[in-house]
Structure formats: structure tokens, C-alpha cells
Design an enzyme around this catalytic site. Structure first.
Site, PDB file in Angstrom:
ATOM      1  NE  ARG A 192      56.592  38.646  44.114  1.00  0.00           N
ATOM      2  CZ  ARG A 192      55.718  38.561  45.128  1.00  0.00           C
ATOM      3  NH1 ARG A 192      55.898  39.251  46.230  1.00  0.00           N
ATOM      4  NH2 ARG A 192      54.683  37.750  45.030  1.00  0.00           N
ATOM      5  CB  CYS A 206      53.276  35.469  38.965  1.00  0.00           C
ATOM      6  SG  CYS A 206      51.901  34.666  39.786  1.00  0.00           S
ATOM      7  CD  GLU A 251      56.874  38.000  40.453  1.00  0.00           C
ATOM      8  OE1 GLU A 251      55.803  38.461  40.854  1.00  0.00           O
ATOM      9  OE2 GLU A 251      57.262  36.852  40.688  1.00  0.00           O
TER      10      GLU A 251
HETATM   11  N1  EPU Z   1      42.526  35.039  39.227  1.00  0.00           N
HETATM   12  C1  EPU Z   1      41.649  34.941  38.174  1.00  0.00           C
HETATM   13  N2  EPU Z   1      42.046  34.251  37.070  1.00  0.00           N
HETATM   14  C2  EPU Z   1      43.266  33.649  36.987  1.00  0.00           C
HETATM   15  C3  EPU Z   1      44.153  33.758  38.067  1.00  0.00           C
HETATM   16  C4  EPU Z   1      43.750  34.457  39.184  1.00  0.00           C
HETATM   17  O1  EPU Z   1      40.550  35.462  38.223  1.00  0.00           O
HETATM   18  O2  EPU Z   1      43.556  33.037  35.951  1.00  0.00           O
HETATM   19  C5  EPU Z   1      42.085  35.744  40.455  1.00  0.00           C
HETATM   20  C6  EPU Z   1      41.911  34.731  41.619  1.00  0.00           C
HETATM   21  O3  EPU Z   1      40.650  34.161  41.614  1.00  0.00           O
HETATM   22  C7  EPU Z   1      42.165  35.616  42.822  1.00  0.00           C
HETATM   23  C8  EPU Z   1      43.138  36.675  42.297  1.00  0.00           C
HETATM   24  O4  EPU Z   1      43.081  36.650  40.874  1.00  0.00           O
HETATM   25  O5  EPU Z   1      40.966  36.254  43.178  1.00  0.00           O
HETATM   26  C9  EPU Z   1      44.572  36.426  42.761  1.00  0.00           C
HETATM   27  O6  EPU Z   1      44.996  35.147  42.318  1.00  0.00           O
HETATM   28  P1  EPU Z   1      45.923  34.198  43.221  1.00  0.00           P
HETATM   29  O7  EPU Z   1      45.273  33.976  44.524  1.00  0.00           O
HETATM   30  O8  EPU Z   1      46.297  33.035  42.410  1.00  0.00           O
HETATM   31  O9  EPU Z   1      47.169  35.097  43.559  1.00  0.00           O
HETATM   32  P2  EPU Z   1      48.086  35.984  42.606  1.00  0.00           P
HETATM   33  O10 EPU Z   1      47.974  37.402  43.074  1.00  0.00           O
HETATM   34  O11 EPU Z   1      47.840  35.711  41.166  1.00  0.00           O
HETATM   35  C10 EPU Z   1      50.204  35.883  44.140  1.00  0.00           C
HETATM   36  C11 EPU Z   1      51.667  35.815  43.808  1.00  0.00           C
HETATM   37  C12 EPU Z   1      52.071  34.354  43.613  1.00  0.00           C
HETATM   38  C13 EPU Z   1      51.743  33.542  44.854  1.00  0.00           C
HETATM   39  C14 EPU Z   1      50.243  33.653  45.103  1.00  0.00           C
HETATM   40  C15 EPU Z   1      49.779  32.904  46.351  1.00  0.00           C
HETATM   41  C16 EPU Z   1      52.247  37.794  42.471  1.00  0.00           C
HETATM   42  C17 EPU Z   1      52.483  38.337  41.111  1.00  0.00           C
HETATM   43  N3  EPU Z   1      51.895  36.515  42.546  1.00  0.00           N
HETATM   44  O12 EPU Z   1      49.519  35.417  42.973  1.00  0.00           O
HETATM   45  O13 EPU Z   1      53.470  34.350  43.427  1.00  0.00           O
HETATM   46  O14 EPU Z   1      52.114  32.194  44.670  1.00  0.00           O
HETATM   47  O15 EPU Z   1      49.910  35.062  45.276  1.00  0.00           O
HETATM   48  O16 EPU Z   1      50.098  33.584  47.489  1.00  0.00           O
HETATM   49  O17 EPU Z   1      52.419  38.516  43.449  1.00  0.00           O
HETATM   50  C18 EPU Z   1      55.259  34.407  41.853  1.00  0.00           C
HETATM   51  O18 EPU Z   1      55.630  35.418  42.450  1.00  0.00           O
HETATM   52  O19 EPU Z   1      55.918  33.903  40.915  1.00  0.00           O
HETATM   53  C19 EPU Z   1      54.002  33.810  42.265  1.00  0.00           C
HETATM   54  C20 EPU Z   1      53.444  32.859  41.567  1.00  0.00           C
END
Ligand code: EPU
Length: 319
Positions: A180, A238, A309
Site C-alpha cells: 500500500r 478496508c 490504510e
Molecule cells: N476475516 C474475519 N472476520 C472479518 C473479516 C475477515 O475473520 O470480519 C478473516 C477472513 O475470514 C479471512 C481473513 O480475515 O480469513 C482475510 O479477510 P479477507 O479475505 O476479506 O481479506 P482482507 O485481508 O481483509 C484484503 C485487502 C482488501 C481486498 C481483499 C481481497 C487489505 C487491508 N485488504 O482484505 O482490500 O479487497 O484482501 O483480496 O489489504 C482495501 O484495500 O480497501 C481492501 C478492501
């Protein structure tokens, strides 16, 4: 900060492209934010260059707005100028051979349009950005990405208007993309007290790919996103970065039991704990109070310091 002479110059030079006291809530995906002293939307590169030179000469601070999708503007708004690049021509050109697709695009281009173009032509490399809102310029500045990739993976070069007002072409070898974040070489003056350098154009490299595979992957990603993220409510994506190691931010916030918690009209999304959503009429103060609570709870329980972020700008009050 802006006196009558300044306003006269802005009106004369930008015509319909200038608005004074413009509520930033109208220009952010959060639908939150107090008024900017002036919102300028230059119609072409010439107007943009003139505007930036003038602002620098007058020592009027300016902030550059892409799509406003990763931004929280405080309730007192923004003193000085906000320059929105949305009216600049967002033209895309490309050349393609068997190995590579070389694209040149204006940074006002919505990422969504770039992704659709890549899908239509079965170009590989852009699917990671499916569903990322905002403009190409915004996505580049923050090295937007997902688990499948980030802007630095596809970027070949950037044309920027540097802080001294000169147009410079930067090869990707000179830029470093990390999580990022895009890091520019120190000798390129990217920012000073008045404002930042401005991206004008991006050159991207994609590769010709297999149509069926690319479309299948795109469909899976879009479905995953729709299932996991609260896209129907105003938000800024996020809210926190994922920590460099260990559990992702969404999981940490979920574990401390904050899903669904409301402060004023801001809520930790019941769908995804790393999203703060605006339930209607939320203020930046609501969001920041909620974010602070999320940080504190995660720190107390896990000893992990969450880092926002979302870019946070502007003043708390209108003074
Ligand atoms: N999780 C939970 N509870 C929640 C949300 C997530 O337990 O309420 C767990 C999920 O089950 C999963 C893990 O956390 O095991 C990761 O969650 P997710 O797959 O939704 O991915 P993320 O790491 O939260 C990242 C990016 C997103 C992007 C998604 C999909 C960051 C901060 N976020 O989210 O990007 O859309 O991967 O690839 O890197 C953004 O940058 O604004 C954004 C939304």
C-alpha cells in the site's frame, strides 16, 4: 486563506471547473467531509499545470483528489485547494504483440474501466484490481492491491508533474512498490510545503492471456468480494492495513467482538470487521472515535498496533 483576488483568478482560469465551499462529502465514497475552501477540476493538462504553478506562487496549499475512495475528510473541511483530476481526459492507448500489451493511460481513468478493457481483450495482469474503486492515479499512489497483486506489478513508467512544475518520466526501476505504498526516488521532488507532485499518465505492461481462464477468475473474485464486503453502504474500503505478520486486521477486529458496533452513525460492518460503514449521516468524528476504539481493543488483546490504510485529511473544526 483564499481572498477575493484568489477567487477571481480561479474563476477566470477554470470557469465552470471551480467551486467554493464545496462539501467534500459529495466527493468521497464515505459520503463524509466538511467543505473545501475551493474544489478545482481542471479540464486539461495545460489548465492543471497553470493552476499548480499559481497555487505554488501564492503559497496556497493544495491536495490532489483521485476518486476520493480511500479518503476520510474531517468535519471542518479543507483549507486551501482541492484539485480533482476527474475532468482530465482519461484516454487509453495500447500496442499489443504476442508477448506483451503496453498501455498508456491518463491517471483520471477509473480503475473499473481499465479492468473492463483488460477483460474485454483477455489481457492478463489486471484482474487483481477488479472491484477496487477510484481512479488509476489514486490506485498508483497507494499501490492499491489485493491478495492477487498490486499496481506495482503492472506499472512500467509514470509521467509526473514534479513539485517544481516539470514533467518527468519515471521508470518503474526507479520506483519501489511496497504494501500500500509507492516510494519514489529522493531526487525527484514529490512533495513540499505547498503540495505534492501530480501524476499525469501511467504506462502499464500486461500480457495476452487465455480468455476463458481470465473470465472465470474474474467472476470468482467478484463473487468473493460481493460475499465478504459491504459494498452497498458508503465506506472507504478496508480501514486498516493488514499487519506485516500474523492475522489480518479484519480477523483481529472480529476476534475482539466489535462487528456491528456503532458510534453515532458510523458502524463496524457486520459483514467485514475491517470496514467502517456510514449508516447515513455519519461524521468524521464518529468514524475516528470508532477507529480509535478498534485500535485500542486490538492493542489490548493482541499487542498489535493497527495503522490506518485510509488517508485522513482536513481540519476538525471550521475555524
Ligand atoms: N476475516 C474475519 N472476520 C472479518 C473479516 C475477515 O475473520 O470480519 C478473516 C477472513 O475470514 C479471512 C481473513 O480475515 O480469513 C482475510 O479477510 P479477507 O479475505 O476479506 O481479506 P482482507 O485481508 O481483509 C484484503 C485487502 C482488501 C481486498 C481483499 C481481497 C487489505 C487491508 N485488504 O482484505 O482490500 O479487497 O484482501 O483480496 O489489504 C482495501 O484495500 O480497501 C481492501 C478492501
Amino acid at each position: 486563506m483564499l481572498d477575493e483576488d484568489h477567487k477571481r483568478w480561479l474563476r477566470k482560469s477554470l470557469g465552470p471547473g471551480i467551486r467554493f465551499g464545496e462539501p467534500m462529502a459529495k466527493h468521497t465514497s464515505f459520503r463524509i467531509g466538511g467543505p473545501a475552501d475551493a474544489l478545482a477540476e481542471p479540464a486539461d493538462e495545460m489548465q492543471l499545470k497553470e493552476l499548480v504553478q499559481w497555487a505554488r506562487l501564492q503559497k496556497i496549499p493544495y491536495l490532489v483528489l483521485g476518486g476520493g475512495t480511500n479518503l476520510l475528510v474531517r468535519d471542518g473541511g479543507i483549507r486551501g485547494l482541492v484539485i480533482r483530476l476527474g475532468r482530465l481526459p482519461a484516454d487509453v492507448k495500447w500496442t499489443q504483440d504476442a508477448q506483451q500489451v503496453r498501455i498508456t493511460a491518463g491517471v483520471g481513468l477509473p480503475t473499473k474501466r481499465l479492468c473492463s478493457l483488460a477483460l474485454r481483450h483477455a489481457w492478463r495482469g489486471m484482474n487483481f484490481a477488479l472491484g477496487i474503486p477510484g481512479t488509476l492515479g489514486g490506485a498508483i499512489m497507494m499501490n492499491a492491491g489485493t491478495g492477487q497483486g498490486c499496481m506495482a506489478d503492472v506499472l512500467n513508467a509514470l509521467i509526473i508533474l514534479n513539485a517544481s512544475g516539470h514533467k518527468v518520466r519515471l521508470k518503474m526501476e526507479q520506483i519501489r512498490g511496497s504494501y500500500r505504498k509507492m516510494q519514489f526516488p529522493q531526487k525527484i521532488q514529490m512533495e513540499d510545503d505547498t503540495g505534492p507532485a501530480i501524476l499525469l499518465q501511467a504506462e502499464l505492461n500486461l500480457t495476452p492471456g487465455d480468455r476463458v481462464r481470465i473470465h472465470r477468475q474474474a467472476q470468482q473474485m467478484m463473487q468473493g468480494r460481493a460475499r465478504r464486503q459491504p459494498s452497498w453502504q458508503p465506506n472507504a474500503g478496508c480501514f486498516f492495513k493488514n499487519p506485516a505478520a500474523g492475522l489480518p486486521a479484519g480477523r483481529l477486529i472480529d476476534e475482539v467482538g466489535l462487528k456491528g458496533l456503532k458510534m453515532g452513525n458510523a458502524q463496524v460492518s457486520p459483514r467485514h470487521a475491517n470496514f467502517i460503514v456510514n449508516c447515513g449521516g455519519a461524521t468524521a468524528a464518529d468514524v475516528l472515535a470508532l477507529a480509535e476504539l478498534m485500535e485500542n481493543k486490538v492493542w489490548e488483546r493482541f499487542g498489535v498496533q493497527l495503522k490506518s490504510e485510509v488517508r485522513i485529511v482536513g481540519q476538525e473544526t471550521n475555524a
